[in-house]
Design a protein around this motif. Sequence first.
Motif, PDB file in Angstrom:
ATOM      1  N   SER A  11      -1.470  -3.441  -4.586  1.00  0.00           N
ATOM      2  CA  SER A  11      -2.212  -2.319  -4.000  1.00  0.00           C
ATOM      3  C   SER A  11      -1.676  -1.849  -2.652  1.00  0.00           C
ATOM      4  CB  SER A  11      -3.694  -2.668  -3.882  1.00  0.00           C
ATOM      5  OG  SER A  11      -3.883  -3.688  -2.916  1.00  0.00           O
ATOM      6  N   MET A  12      -1.330  -2.781  -1.755  1.00  0.00           N
ATOM      7  CA  MET A  12      -0.934  -2.353  -0.417  1.00  0.00           C
ATOM      8  C   MET A  12       0.583  -2.198  -0.280  1.00  0.00           C
ATOM      9  SD  MET A  12      -3.719  -1.881   1.351  1.00  0.00           S
ATOM     10  CE  MET A  12      -5.401  -2.156   0.781  1.00  0.00           C
ATOM     11  N   SER A  13       1.297  -2.297  -1.397  1.00  0.00           N
ATOM     12  CA  SER A  13       2.750  -2.127  -1.321  1.00  0.00           C
ATOM     13  C   SER A  13       3.121  -0.659  -1.457  1.00  0.00           C
ATOM     14  CB  SER A  13       3.424  -2.918  -2.441  1.00  0.00           C
ATOM     15  OG  SER A  13       3.209  -2.266  -3.678  1.00  0.00           O
ATOM     16  N   GLY A  14       2.156   0.161  -1.808  1.00  0.00           N
ATOM     17  CA  GLY A  14       2.443   1.580  -2.012  1.00  0.00           C
ATOM     18  C   GLY A  14       2.685   1.914  -3.477  1.00  0.00           C
ATOM     19  N   ALA A  15       2.833   0.888  -4.323  1.00  0.00           N
ATOM     20  CA  ALA A  15       3.024   1.110  -5.754  1.00  0.00           C
ATOM     21  C   ALA A  15       1.679   1.043  -6.479  1.00  0.00           C
ATOM     22  CB  ALA A  15       3.986   0.081  -6.324  1.00  0.00           C
ATOM     23  N   VAL A  16       1.696   1.359  -7.768  1.00  0.00           N
ATOM     24  CA  VAL A  16       0.479   1.372  -8.577  1.00  0.00           C
ATOM     25  C   VAL A  16       0.687   0.428  -9.761  1.00  0.00           C
ATOM     26  CG1 VAL A  16      -0.979   2.827 -10.050  1.00  0.00           C
ATOM     27  CG2 VAL A  16       0.010   3.768  -7.946  1.00  0.00           C
ATOM     28  N   LEU A  17      -0.321  -0.385 -10.076  1.00  0.00           N
ATOM     29  CA  LEU A  17      -0.209  -1.319 -11.201  1.00  0.00           C
ATOM     30  C   LEU A  17      -1.012  -0.811 -12.396  1.00  0.00           C
ATOM     31  CD1 LEU A  17       0.876  -4.132 -12.121  1.00  0.00           C
ATOM     32  CD2 LEU A  17      -1.311  -5.083 -11.394  1.00  0.00           C
TER      33      LEU A  17
END
Lengths: 403, 403
Positions: free
Chosen positions: B139-145
């Motif tokens: 979540s806080m890496s800037g990517a979406v899972l």
Amino acid sequence: MLAKQYKDMLAEESVIRKMFYFSTARAKEIGAENMFDYSLGNPSVPVPEKFSQVIAQLLAEEDPVALHGYSPGAGIYSVREKIAESLKKRFAIEYRPEHIFMTTGSAGALAHAIRCVTQPGDEIITFAPCFPEYFPYVSMSGAVLKAVLPSLKDFQINFEMLENMMTPKTAALLINSPNNPSGIVYSQETIQCLADFMQRKAKEYGHEIYLISDEPYREIVFEGKKAPYIAAFYADTITCYSFSKSLSIPGERIGYLAAGPACKDAETIVSMCIQVSRTTGHNCPSSLMQLAVSKMLDMTSDLSVYETNMELLYRKLTELGFSCVKPGGTFYIFPKALEEDANLFCEKAKKYDLALVPGDTFGCPGYFRMAYCIDTQKVKRSFAALEKFVREEYGGKNETRKA
Amino acid sequence: MLAKQYKDMLAEESVIRKMFYFSTARAKEIGAENMFDYSLGNPSVPVPEKFSQVIAQLLAEEDPVALHGYSPGAGIYSVREKIAESLKKRFAIEYRPEHIFMTTGSAGALAHAIRCVTQPGDEIITFAPCFPEYFPYVSMSGAVLKAVLPSLKDFQINFEMLENMMTPKTAALLINSPNNPSGIVYSQETIQCLADFMQRKAKEYGHEIYLISDEPYREIVFEGKKAPYIAAFYADTITCYSFSKSLSIPGERIGYLAAGPACKDAETIVSMCIQVSRTTGHNCPSSLMQLAVSKMLDMTSDLSVYETNMELLYRKLTELGFSCVKPGGTFYIFPKALEEDANLFCEKAKKYDLALVPGDTFGCPGYFRMAYCIDTQKVKRSFAALEKFVREEYGGKNETRKA
């Protein structure tokens, strides 16, 4: 595709590391005893022997499944209890375990504190000269770090410039006393001024301004003094502590964050730290290390060598014509370079087998840092090299200065 | 002001933790021996005795300043050498120390891997049922899972749905085999299919698609089998390993990331991990733990109890009418609940002093997880409670199923 932001960081190699690599390579040529490496802030005295005994006892007496088991998100409760108790006893502040969050040294505490008290786009203000890693700690949190230049006469806080840099977006101030790299300890007066200033500004802006206090050198203070305890001056203080320097165990990555009990959101901040961990994969320091330090809270390594080294170096540097504020603690000294460009100055020093770090990397050009966490005999042996360096490279300048 | 994104996370309390709290409270009332806690994935067997011996030896023989000193950014080189050597020997892949990055367990490895191979807005695809913490890691890496639903008949990969979810923004796939919570081990065929699929897609999109392989349960495989080594099938694999489960030391937070040697950016990824650490305050796992595990790379705890427990539980659950895929490894089993809403099912189980975790938390509603990393005698004692639970709550349904 690889992440651009981290890939770009590969280009900016740490100046301190580069100097350390030079030093290591040169030591192989001339022998370690002849290389005067003042580059790295690595403690040079051993951890107290009790540390090994404490670990042996834990391994012998505790159930291994429990001993090496997951610790709760904020750290082992009994450890947090002991830390709160110790802080309360030492500084007369009503810490409870709920105010304590176990971290991987002060670095981990700072990374958590910064994420807890900033929204994307917020600003944090720190004070040069400062530890260069503050910039990456802040960079990926979504906040922006700005550095106030120091009062060069004493390296205390330059309040005029601070006032000018504050904006309603200022979420926190980040301070470090005793200070890396200057060795300066903020006076009680400075801290009181800062607390008053922050209270006024918080009122003016209508929101909290947190004081993040980075305190890995808290126990390394000279002349029998104690560093004033920052959180005693300002309610919204988040203290970031590390056992790396006080117990000489930097590789064990153990420290804590303490949210000031008078801060209305103290317990929420600790709970939020657990959430921050979930996003960074932190999940607590080693359980064994948590338990080990909890049995040594009121001990330190024998830190006296740092003061001995400081006195020797300060005297010699002054004698050689350097302008230099006398450190009140840490194991750093931060003299003015003998030419305007401290990078050139440090480059020239390499010829004399001296590894010094230019102040630019700490946001303070024209100065250089010496980390004197080395053997006292080596400090003494380095004087001939220092003298030769100054004489051969700055002979005239030095004479002028002395005259 | 406190950070909204982390404060909001405080509301979403972990279902697993909640069940564990219930279980702990109930154990106080009725005695721990009578509470059948299948909620937490905490290893139940001790670390091999050698671990304490190795630590004692390190403490006795090494210079404490070096032993507890800072480790380099990627970890202690000799430790990385030994890990590379061990992987090379076991899996016939040409790992070198430059491919290894020391982490705080698999959680730390995942957080680093995710940050290294994604740009903001990129997507990562994982496969339900999956470890719920994957969501905060990303979540806080800037990517979406995004999570692909499983083929419920065998919990292998649902390739049709995977194909539908892939987009040019897909930067990585995140897999976990042996799997928490299903206990399934991906077959060689599944992995080969996945590798072929990813190669095709990478070509189609014109960019790498990384395979992030979360492998904390690699050594817990049943029937004398071995889990196929994922990185052997696909060049751009980043393996995330933890010693938490194989050595029963989850609290010591030690693991590593291994970038596949055939991945063209393998060494860059490791260097980038060091940069990621600078932003999260990670700065390596404990030096002592790095050195300790490096001396135990080809050992595990006695993991046989997990297979014993699995066989007992699988037989009993099947006997009671549960539909359940037989686990190939881990210490989890993931049966279908006896009513549609697994939350209600698990809530009812509490009355019988059974702590079960609903599958919803793993992205797979209608199922529930049992973590059988508990004493075998307790597993056996739990059968009466399980029988009573099924009889009293689902008497009719169960009869029907059996008929």
